[in-house]
Design a protein around this motif. Structure first.
Motif: not given
Length: 188
Positions: A138, A83-86, A92, A142, A88-89, A145, A60
């Motif tokens: 998606t 789709s992987n939250q990590e 963002t 993002v 995506r964060k 967000d 990350c």
């Protein structure tokens, strides 16, 4: 004896073996031999490698892009990684760095960071004129967000972000014109 700015006395023997680091200089100065050498920081923040935006590794690290989304294949691969939250964060937070003075210029900077005009040319925000729908992707959520995370724009409504996004997507066909065509049109 040498006196420091706090009034303490410093023994010359201690001072001669002291390394002085300053925040404004990437060099370290040693009093031992009065030489200046490049400072080799051990911190991972300083020696960070540039990573590709498409690298979804679990470490990350901040994502810098060397490659924009050029075609539908790149986009679908990127969408699946989101789709992987990590991941995506991470994306963002990276997009949050592109804040500008106004909302439209911020949206343009984010879109230029992500997409080539060639890809945006096949999309419209709501899928009008037989084009593909952008707002269901998606990456669109993002983008929203990341703009909500920006202090300057966190009070803006979705519709206010949507407008410059629509304009940027619809203008892709005009920006995608090769420069040779523009030169030929001017010469004619």
């Amino acid at each position: 004896m040498i006196t420091c700015c706090y009034g303490d006395t410093i023994c010359p023997e201690i001072l001669s073996n002291t390394t002085i680091f300053t925040s404004s200089s990437p060099f370290k100065v040693t009093n031992e031999d009065q030489s200046v050498q490049p400072h080799q920081a051990e911190s991972s923040n300083v020696n960070r490698k540039r990573t590709n935006l498409f690298d979804s590794s679990a470490d990350c690290q901040p994502a810098h892009t060397d490659k924009l989304l050029e075609n539908e294949e790149d986009l679908s691969m990127f969408e699946s990684k989101l789709s992987n939250q990590e991941f995506r964060k991470k994306i963002t937070l990276e997009l949050k760095r592109y804040a500008k003075d106004s909302l439209p210029s911020t949206v343009r900077a984010v879109m230029r960071f992500l997409f080539k005009d060639k890809l945006l040319n096949i999309f419209s925000y709501k899928g009008q004129k037989g084009k593909k729908v952008f707002y269901t992707l998606t990456i669109c959520s993002v983008i929203f967000d990341s703009i909500k995370l920006m202090k300057k724009f966190n009070k803006f409504d979705t519709i206010e972000v949507e407008t410059p996004l629509r304009i940027f997507i619809s203008g892709a066909k005009f920006r995608d014109v090769p420069k040779t065509k523009i030169i030929q049109a001017v010469d004619a």
